[in-house]
Design a protein around this motif. Structure first.
Motif, PDB file in Angstrom:
ATOM      1  N   ASN A 173      51.186 -50.604 -48.264  1.00 38.73           N
ATOM      2  CA  ASN A 173      52.004 -49.411 -48.269  1.00 38.73           C
ATOM      3  C   ASN A 173      52.598 -49.222 -46.881  1.00 38.73           C
ATOM      4  O   ASN A 173      51.841 -49.109 -45.914  1.00 38.73           O
ATOM      5  N   PRO A 174      53.929 -49.175 -46.730  1.00 39.55           N
ATOM      6  CA  PRO A 174      54.482 -49.081 -45.372  1.00 39.55           C
ATOM      7  C   PRO A 174      54.199 -47.761 -44.680  1.00 39.55           C
ATOM      8  O   PRO A 174      54.229 -47.695 -43.448  1.00 39.55           O
ATOM      9  N   ILE A 175      53.889 -46.711 -45.441  1.00 40.02           N
ATOM     10  CA  ILE A 175      53.503 -45.460 -44.788  1.00 40.02           C
ATOM     11  C   ILE A 175      52.175 -45.645 -44.079  1.00 40.02           C
ATOM     12  O   ILE A 175      51.968 -45.156 -42.957  1.00 40.02           O
ATOM     13  N   ARG A 176      51.260 -46.409 -44.707  1.00 37.78           N
ATOM     14  CA  ARG A 176      49.998 -46.693 -44.025  1.00 37.78           C
ATOM     15  C   ARG A 176      50.261 -47.525 -42.783  1.00 37.78           C
ATOM     16  O   ARG A 176      49.605 -47.366 -41.757  1.00 37.78           O
ATOM     17  N   GLY A 177      51.233 -48.443 -42.878  1.00 37.80           N
ATOM     18  CA  GLY A 177      51.598 -49.217 -41.709  1.00 37.80           C
ATOM     19  C   GLY A 177      52.139 -48.341 -40.592  1.00 37.80           C
ATOM     20  O   GLY A 177      51.811 -48.529 -39.415  1.00 37.80           O
ATOM     21  N   ALA A 178      52.966 -47.336 -40.956  1.00 36.41           N
ATOM     22  CA  ALA A 178      53.506 -46.442 -39.939  1.00 36.41           C
ATOM     23  C   ALA A 178      52.393 -45.616 -39.299  1.00 36.41           C
ATOM     24  O   ALA A 178      52.407 -45.364 -38.091  1.00 36.41           O
ATOM     25  N   MET A 179      51.418 -45.206 -40.089  1.00 39.93           N
ATOM     26  CA  MET A 179      50.305 -44.446 -39.510  1.00 39.93           C
ATOM     27  C   MET A 179      49.445 -45.334 -38.616  1.00 39.93           C
ATOM     28  O   MET A 179      48.925 -44.897 -37.589  1.00 39.93           O
ATOM     29  N   GLY A 180      49.311 -46.605 -39.009  1.00 39.90           N
ATOM     30  CA  GLY A 180      48.602 -47.542 -38.139  1.00 39.90           C
ATOM     31  C   GLY A 180      49.332 -47.743 -36.822  1.00 39.90           C
ATOM     32  O   GLY A 180      48.716 -47.827 -35.751  1.00 39.90           O
ATOM     33  N   LEU A 181      50.676 -47.801 -36.905  1.00 39.61           N
ATOM     34  CA  LEU A 181      51.470 -47.924 -35.670  1.00 39.61           C
ATOM     35  C   LEU A 181      51.270 -46.704 -34.791  1.00 39.61           C
ATOM     36  O   LEU A 181      51.150 -46.813 -33.564  1.00 39.61           O
ATOM     37  N   LEU A 182      51.220 -45.533 -35.402  1.00 39.38           N
ATOM     38  CA  LEU A 182      50.986 -44.301 -34.637  1.00 39.38           C
ATOM     39  C   LEU A 182      49.651 -44.347 -33.918  1.00 39.38           C
ATOM     40  O   LEU A 182      49.524 -43.985 -32.745  1.00 39.38           O
ATOM     41  N   LEU A 183      48.619 -44.829 -34.634  1.00 37.31           N
ATOM     42  CA  LEU A 183      47.288 -44.934 -34.027  1.00 37.31           C
ATOM     43  C   LEU A 183      47.301 -45.913 -32.861  1.00 37.31           C
ATOM     44  O   LEU A 183      46.717 -45.664 -31.801  1.00 37.31           O
ATOM     45  N   CYS A 184      47.978 -47.040 -33.069  1.00 31.59           N
ATOM     46  CA  CYS A 184      48.058 -48.048 -32.001  1.00 31.59           C
ATOM     47  C   CYS A 184      48.761 -47.476 -30.772  1.00 31.59           C
ATOM     48  O   CYS A 184      48.320 -47.670 -29.644  1.00 31.59           O
ATOM     49  N   ILE A 185      49.866 -46.750 -30.997  1.00 28.45           N
ATOM     50  CA  ILE A 185      50.612 -46.185 -29.873  1.00 28.45           C
ATOM     51  C   ILE A 185      49.789 -45.138 -29.143  1.00 28.45           C
ATOM     52  O   ILE A 185      49.780 -45.071 -27.902  1.00 28.45           O
ATOM     53  N   ALA A 186      49.042 -44.320 -29.902  1.00 30.01           N
ATOM     54  CA  ALA A 186      48.193 -43.317 -29.248  1.00 30.01           C
ATOM     55  C   ALA A 186      47.099 -43.990 -28.435  1.00 30.01           C
ATOM     56  O   ALA A 186      46.775 -43.568 -27.321  1.00 30.01           O
ATOM     57  N   GLY A 187      46.523 -45.084 -28.976  1.00 27.29           N
ATOM     58  CA  GLY A 187      45.510 -45.815 -28.225  1.00 27.29           C
ATOM     59  C   GLY A 187      46.069 -46.416 -26.947  1.00 27.29           C
ATOM     60  O   GLY A 187      45.423 -46.398 -25.888  1.00 27.29           O
ATOM     61  N   ILE A 188      47.289 -46.926 -27.025  1.00 25.53           N
ATOM     62  CA  ILE A 188      47.902 -47.508 -25.828  1.00 25.53           C
ATOM     63  C   ILE A 188      48.219 -46.422 -24.810  1.00 25.53           C
ATOM     64  O   ILE A 188      48.087 -46.641 -23.595  1.00 25.53           O
ATOM     65  N   ALA A 189      48.604 -45.233 -25.279  1.00 26.73           N
ATOM     66  CA  ALA A 189      48.823 -44.137 -24.334  1.00 26.73           C
ATOM     67  C   ALA A 189      47.536 -43.794 -23.603  1.00 26.73           C
ATOM     68  O   ALA A 189      47.533 -43.523 -22.395  1.00 26.73           O
ATOM     69  N   GLY A 190      46.402 -43.828 -24.327  1.00 29.86           N
ATOM     70  CA  GLY A 190      45.127 -43.611 -23.666  1.00 29.86           C
ATOM     71  C   GLY A 190      44.806 -44.697 -22.652  1.00 29.86           C
ATOM     72  O   GLY A 190      44.288 -44.430 -21.561  1.00 29.86           O
ATOM     73  N   LEU A 191      45.130 -45.950 -22.995  1.00 30.88           N
ATOM     74  CA  LEU A 191      44.896 -47.040 -22.046  1.00 30.88           C
ATOM     75  C   LEU A 191      45.754 -46.863 -20.800  1.00 30.88           C
ATOM     76  O   LEU A 191      45.318 -47.163 -19.681  1.00 30.88           O
ATOM     77  N   PHE A 192      46.989 -46.368 -20.997  1.00 28.35           N
ATOM     78  CA  PHE A 192      47.844 -46.105 -19.838  1.00 28.35           C
ATOM     79  C   PHE A 192      47.217 -45.076 -18.916  1.00 28.35           C
ATOM     80  O   PHE A 192      47.323 -45.172 -17.689  1.00 28.35           O
ATOM     81  N   LEU A 193      46.567 -44.057 -19.499  1.00 23.91           N
ATOM     82  CA  LEU A 193      45.945 -43.036 -18.668  1.00 23.91           C
ATOM     83  C   LEU A 193      44.858 -43.639 -17.793  1.00 23.91           C
ATOM     84  O   LEU A 193      44.675 -43.238 -16.648  1.00 23.91           O
ATOM     85  N   GLY A 194      44.138 -44.632 -18.340  1.00 26.93           N
ATOM     86  CA  GLY A 194      43.105 -45.275 -17.545  1.00 26.93           C
ATOM     87  C   GLY A 194      43.660 -46.200 -16.477  1.00 26.93           C
ATOM     88  O   GLY A 194      42.943 -46.602 -15.564  1.00 26.93           O
ATOM     89  N   LEU A 195      44.948 -46.533 -16.594  1.00 26.32           N
ATOM     90  CA  LEU A 195      45.549 -47.459 -15.644  1.00 26.32           C
ATOM     91  C   LEU A 195      46.424 -46.726 -14.637  1.00 26.32           C
ATOM     92  O   LEU A 195      47.313 -47.326 -14.037  1.00 26.32           O
ATOM     93  N   HIS A 196      46.195 -45.449 -14.441  1.00 25.95           N
ATOM     94  CA  HIS A 196      46.970 -44.687 -13.451  1.00 25.95           C
ATOM     95  C   HIS A 196      48.444 -44.668 -13.796  1.00 25.95           C
ATOM     96  O   HIS A 196      49.292 -44.805 -12.919  1.00 25.95           O
ATOM     97  N   ALA A 197      48.759 -44.521 -15.087  1.00 24.68           N
ATOM     98  CA  ALA A 197      50.162 -44.472 -15.498  1.00 24.68           C
ATOM     99  C   ALA A 197      50.370 -43.225 -16.330  1.00 24.68           C
ATOM    100  O   ALA A 197      50.658 -43.306 -17.529  1.00 24.68           O
ATOM    101  N   GLN A 198      50.235 -42.056 -15.710  1.00 25.63           N
ATOM    102  CA  GLN A 198      50.284 -40.814 -16.472  1.00 25.63           C
ATOM    103  C   GLN A 198      51.665 -40.553 -17.024  1.00 25.63           C
ATOM    104  O   GLN A 198      51.816 -40.122 -18.172  1.00 25.63           O
ATOM    105  N   PHE A 199      52.689 -40.805 -16.205  1.00 25.56           N
ATOM    106  CA  PHE A 199      54.064 -40.567 -16.665  1.00 25.56           C
ATOM    107  C   PHE A 199      54.380 -41.450 -17.864  1.00 25.56           C
ATOM    108  O   PHE A 199      54.960 -41.004 -18.857  1.00 25.56           O
TER     109      PHE A 199
END
Lengths: 183, 101
Positions: free
Chosen positions: A30-56
């Motif tokens: 289901n591509p909606i599930r794929g879009a929600m998975g993409l959202l989760l991945c992007i949120a996780g990467i935003a968290g990883l950015f916070l750990g790498l001193h990349a707040q902006f």
């Protein structure tokens, strides 16, 4: 000691969320599930950015990717309706076992290359201390507007072209139908 | 505390998943989402290496522009998907074979 456990735990949780989101994007029928998975991945990467001193960059990631690109995907999936999920998609061009073997071999090759390199120190060799304003909006903005000024202006031209192009491509034959209605 | 290799490992896994998804799936929307996965993985690598060489913000600036270009490309790609759907009533990349003889 407690800080180390917290940092490692946070990284492990974010990495797991990122990888699971990516897997959901790729393997969900289901591509909606794929879009929600993409959202989760992007949120996780935003968290990883916070750990790498990349707040902006973490904020930009959430605003642009999670808040615009994923929404755009969801719009298009909703527009297409039930045709977004094609029933023939269950059978892939090559077998799923082959894909899993390909993926595992790719990751294993990367891991072996990493372990064989001379710089591999998996024990706690973290980053050097960074200056306080690293990754802040002011510091990154100052660099974008001085060293990256020409690419910045070119990106604005790119956006104009992309907006005009997207409208032109997606409008299609509606203009011709509208002109037939006019007397 | 976290070695840079861990971030590179996450980036490699997400990039490989994106590649596998792009080759394996025939749904154009899923292929576009796999493209976004690959671009995000590259961003993680850029920012991780910028943290290693923390003199300036080259990696973060590069990632900023990658995000901008990826957003523009996603918009145009989805417009193409809509156009193809209007033409062929399908979003499978296998059905985009108008140039096939």
């Amino acid at each position: 000691m407690n800080e180390l456990v917290l940092a490692k735990g946070a990284f492990a949780a974010l990495a797991l969320v990122t990888v699971l989101g990516a897997a959901a994007t790729v393997f969900a029928k289901n591509p909606i599930r794929g879009a929600m998975g993409l959202l989760l991945c992007i949120a996780g990467i935003a968290g990883l950015f916070l750990g790498l001193h990349a707040q902006f960059l973490a904020a930009i990631q959430l605003i642009v990717y999670a808040g615009a690109v994923v929404i755009l995907f969801v719009f298009v999936i909703m527009l297409l309706g039930p045709d977004a999920t094609s029933p023939k998609d269950a059978k892939a061009a090559f077998s799923r076992v082959g894909a899993a073997v390909l993926f595992a071999s790719g990751v294993a090759w990367a891991g072996l290359r990493l372990a064989a390199s001379s710089d591999f120190h998996p024990e706690v060799r973290g980053f050097d201390a960074a200056r306080a304003e690293m990754g802040s909006l002011g510091a990154v903005g100052r660099e974008i507007y001085t060293r990256g000024l020409v690419p910045f202006e070119l990106v604005s031209v790119l956006f104009i072209v992309a907006v005009v192009g997207a409208v032109a491509v997606a409008r299609g034959k509606q203009r011709a139908a509208g002109s037939e209605d006019a007397p | 505390m976290i070695p840079v290799e861990s971030y590179l490992a996450v980036s490699a896994v997400v990039f490989t998943l994106g590649c596998v998804g792009f080759f394996l799936r025939r749904n154009l929307l899923v292929q576009l989402m796999s493209l976004e996965l690959m671009l995000n993985a590259v961003n993680v690598t850029l920012v991780a290496f910028n943290r290693v060489h923390a003199d300036d913000h080259t990696g973060q600036m590069f990632a900023f522009f990658v995000i901008a270009v990826a957003a523009a490309e996603a918009a145009v790609g989805l417009a193409i998907v809509i156009s193809l759907y209007r033409l062929r009533k399908s979003v499978r990349s296998d059905d985009a074979d108008l140039l096939h003889h």
